[in-house]
Enzyme design. Structure first.
Site, mmCIF file in Angstrom:
data_model
loop_
_atom_site.group_PDB
_atom_site.id
_atom_site.type_symbol
_atom_site.label_atom_id
_atom_site.label_comp_id
_atom_site.label_asym_id
_atom_site.label_seq_id
_atom_site.Cartn_x
_atom_site.Cartn_y
_atom_site.Cartn_z
ATOM 1 N N ASP A 130 0.832 -1.225 0.000
ATOM 2 C CA ASP A 130 0.000 0.000 0.000
ATOM 3 C C ASP A 130 0.857 1.262 0.000
ATOM 4 O O ASP A 130 0.406 2.305 0.465
ATOM 5 C CB ASP A 130 -0.917 0.055 1.241
ATOM 6 C CG ASP A 130 -1.968 -1.029 1.249
ATOM 7 O OD1 ASP A 130 -2.194 -1.636 0.198
ATOM 8 O OD2 ASP A 130 -2.564 -1.256 2.314
ATOM 9 N N CYS A 184 -16.806 -16.139 -10.535
ATOM 10 C CA CYS A 184 -18.007 -15.591 -9.878
ATOM 11 C C CYS A 184 -19.263 -16.187 -10.515
ATOM 12 O O CYS A 184 -20.289 -16.350 -9.846
ATOM 13 C CB CYS A 184 -18.051 -14.068 -10.011
ATOM 14 S SG CYS A 184 -17.008 -13.202 -8.811
ATOM 15 N N CYS A 190 -22.684 -10.639 -3.294
ATOM 16 C CA CYS A 190 -22.026 -9.467 -2.694
ATOM 17 C C CYS A 190 -22.826 -8.201 -2.982
ATOM 18 O O CYS A 190 -23.015 -7.366 -2.096
ATOM 19 C CB CYS A 190 -20.589 -9.338 -3.194
ATOM 20 S SG CYS A 190 -20.397 -9.459 -4.972
ATOM 21 N N CYS A 194 -24.582 -5.823 -0.059
ATOM 22 C CA CYS A 194 -24.031 -4.492 0.233
ATOM 23 C C CYS A 194 -25.138 -3.582 0.764
ATOM 24 O O CYS A 194 -26.134 -3.358 0.084
ATOM 25 C CB CYS A 194 -23.402 -3.899 -1.032
ATOM 26 S SG CYS A 194 -22.799 -2.217 -0.734
ATOM 27 N N CYS A 209 -19.426 3.522 -0.287
ATOM 28 C CA CYS A 209 -18.953 2.317 0.410
ATOM 29 C C CYS A 209 -18.601 2.660 1.865
ATOM 30 O O CYS A 209 -17.928 3.659 2.136
ATOM 31 C CB CYS A 209 -17.739 1.771 -0.341
ATOM 32 S SG CYS A 209 -16.900 0.444 0.528
ATOM 33 N N CYS A 238 -15.753 -2.438 6.472
ATOM 34 C CA CYS A 238 -17.018 -3.174 6.324
ATOM 35 C C CYS A 238 -16.673 -4.508 5.663
ATOM 36 O O CYS A 238 -15.884 -4.543 4.721
ATOM 37 C CB CYS A 238 -17.982 -2.371 5.460
ATOM 38 S SG CYS A 238 -19.415 -3.289 4.853
ATOM 39 N N CYS A 241 -19.763 -7.515 2.077
ATOM 40 C CA CYS A 241 -19.696 -8.175 0.773
ATOM 41 C C CYS A 241 -18.779 -9.399 0.824
ATOM 42 O O CYS A 241 -18.923 -10.324 0.025
ATOM 43 C CB CYS A 241 -19.263 -7.209 -0.323
ATOM 44 S SG CYS A 241 -17.796 -6.246 0.032
ATOM 45 N N CYS A 245 -19.850 -13.734 0.391
ATOM 46 C CA CYS A 245 -19.207 -14.434 -0.730
ATOM 47 C C CYS A 245 -19.041 -15.924 -0.416
ATOM 48 O O CYS A 245 -18.411 -16.296 0.573
ATOM 49 C CB CYS A 245 -17.840 -13.811 -1.020
ATOM 50 S SG CYS A 245 -17.012 -14.627 -2.402
HETATM 51 S S1 SF4 Z 1 -20.270 -12.997 -3.737
HETATM 52 FE FE1 SF4 Z 1 -18.184 -13.642 -4.288
HETATM 53 S S2 SF4 Z 1 -18.492 -15.208 -5.899
HETATM 54 FE FE2 SF4 Z 1 -20.416 -14.091 -5.679
HETATM 55 S S3 SF4 Z 1 -20.258 -12.494 -7.223
HETATM 56 FE FE3 SF4 Z 1 -19.547 -11.597 -5.324
HETATM 57 S S4 SF4 Z 1 -17.345 -11.877 -5.382
HETATM 58 FE FE4 SF4 Z 1 -18.200 -13.242 -6.916
HETATM 59 S S1 SF4 Z 2 -17.341 -2.941 1.961
HETATM 60 FE FE1 SF4 Z 2 -19.515 -2.844 2.639
HETATM 61 S S2 SF4 Z 2 -20.325 -0.934 1.809
HETATM 62 FE FE2 SF4 Z 2 -18.397 -1.371 0.714
HETATM 63 S S3 SF4 Z 2 -18.999 -2.495 -1.102
HETATM 64 FE FE3 SF4 Z 2 -18.599 -4.041 0.451
HETATM 65 S S4 SF4 Z 2 -20.570 -4.401 1.462
HETATM 66 FE FE4 SF4 Z 2 -20.744 -2.501 0.288
#
Ligand code: SF4
Ligand code: SF4
Length: 313
Positions: A130, A184, A190, A194, A209, A238, A241, A245
């Site tokens: 980073d 995916c 995801c 969100c 986000c 967060c 997402c 997965c």
């Molecule tokens: S949840 Fe994981 S596998 Fe499903 S679309 Fe999102 S990143 Fe891809």
């Molecule tokens: S980190 Fe949280 S707010 Fe950001 S994209 Fe993923 S689920 Fe959405």
């Protein structure tokens, strides 16, 4: 050393140092489609307060401009999944439970480079975590470590996405890995998970986000941003997402004591943070990623999560 011997040596050393994976990509300008997408993303202002993303565009799009004579990109992945995720609400993202990972990864990469140079003094390189304008996930994908999922994170097959990435740019050739196919498929859990709608077909709207809002956003929240904060339960980062997965069912605990939880031992509510002085906060979380927001930022976050349309502190 031949390229093959050098590649084997680096991979063996990386795994010996505790990295979970190590891959190699040939240093070159990033693909035109990726470069154009990033340019457009910036023009649309998705970076919000992360103005640094606008800097060094040429270098970000071409690692050979970043390190003289760069021929190879070495990418390492380090699992950070905590053995016992916190149930406490509001929450801190898993990556921030333990000590700040940057020094941990940089130190290991420097050791790797030092050991390699002992065996092969022709090698020159620089280690990053980073700390340089470089598209880490793009290069991790190019180096065959996984694919960039619809949640915009690197997903490692059979291991998930709870990984930090580190990079070594070096002047000697290696035997390069091939990118893996995106797996995916038809999944979009995801996006559904969100809480703020930040994940779209077009990619991440970073300004929506919660990771951006809780960590990168500078100053007070607007009314709209407070409303976004209320959609989740997060005061630093967060994981929603990632939790959704299916590939993360393969996550395995990271046992290194460096990542023993510190930040989750604290109850993140307004009263507790308000009762701390800046100095106490700074001392208590000095070694963690939370030091980045300082007490002021954390107080803003806990207030926003705690009360609908509350005024900023
Ligand atoms: S949840 Fe994981 S596998 Fe499903 S679309 Fe999102 S990143 Fe891809
Ligand atoms: S980190 Fe949280 S707010 Fe950001 S994209 Fe993923 S689920 Fe959405």
């Amino acid at each position: 050393m031949t390229s093959a011997e050098r590649s084997d040596f680096i991979r063996q050393q990386a795994l010996k140092l505790g990295f979970d994976a190590c891959g190699f990509a040939k240093a070159a300008p990033v693909r035109a489609t990726d470069s154009a997408y990033f340019q457009q993303w910036l023009e649309q202002g998705h970076q919000g307060d992360m103005a640094y993303l606008q800097n060094h565009f040429d270098k970000r799009m071409d690692p050979t401009l970043l390190v003289d004579g760069c021929q190879s990109v070495v990418v390492v992945a380090l699992n950070y999944y905590p053995p016992t995720p916190s149930r406490h609400v509001p929450k801190v993202a898993r990556f921030a439970y333990g000590k700040d990972y940057h020094d941990f990864i940089r130190e290991k990469l420097r050791n790797l480079l030092k050991t390699l140079r002992t065996e092969d003094p022709s090698v020159k390189g620089r280690a990053f975590c980073d700390s340089a304008p470089i598209l880490e996930r793009y290069w991790a994908q190019e180096a065959g470590l996984g694919w960039i999922g619809k949640n915009t994170l690197l997903i490692r097959p059979g291991a998930g996405s709870y990984f930090f990435l580190g990079m070594l740019l070096m002047n000697q050739p290696l035997v390069y890995d091939s990118p893996l196919p995106n797996r995916c498929g038809n999944c979009h859990r995801c996006r559904e998970a969100c809480p703020t709608g930040a994940l779209t077909r077009e990619g991440l709207r970073a300004r929506n986000c919660l990771s951006y809002l809780t960590i990168e956003k500078k100053g007070a929240f607007s009314t709209e941003e407070i409303d976004l904060m209320k959609q989740g339960e997060w005061v630093f980062g967060c994981d929603q997402c990632q939790e959704a997965c299916p590939w993360n069912r393969f996550s395995a605990a990271q046992p290194d004591p460096w990542f023993t939880p510190i930040s989750v031992a604290f109850e993140w509510d307004r009263d507790n943070v308000a009762a701390m002085t800046d100095t106490v906060f700074a001392e208590r979380f000095a070694d963690t990623c939370l030091a980045r927001t300082k007490r002021e930022g954390m107080l803003r976050n806990v207030c926003a999560v705690g009360k609908k349309n509350a005024a900023n502190p």
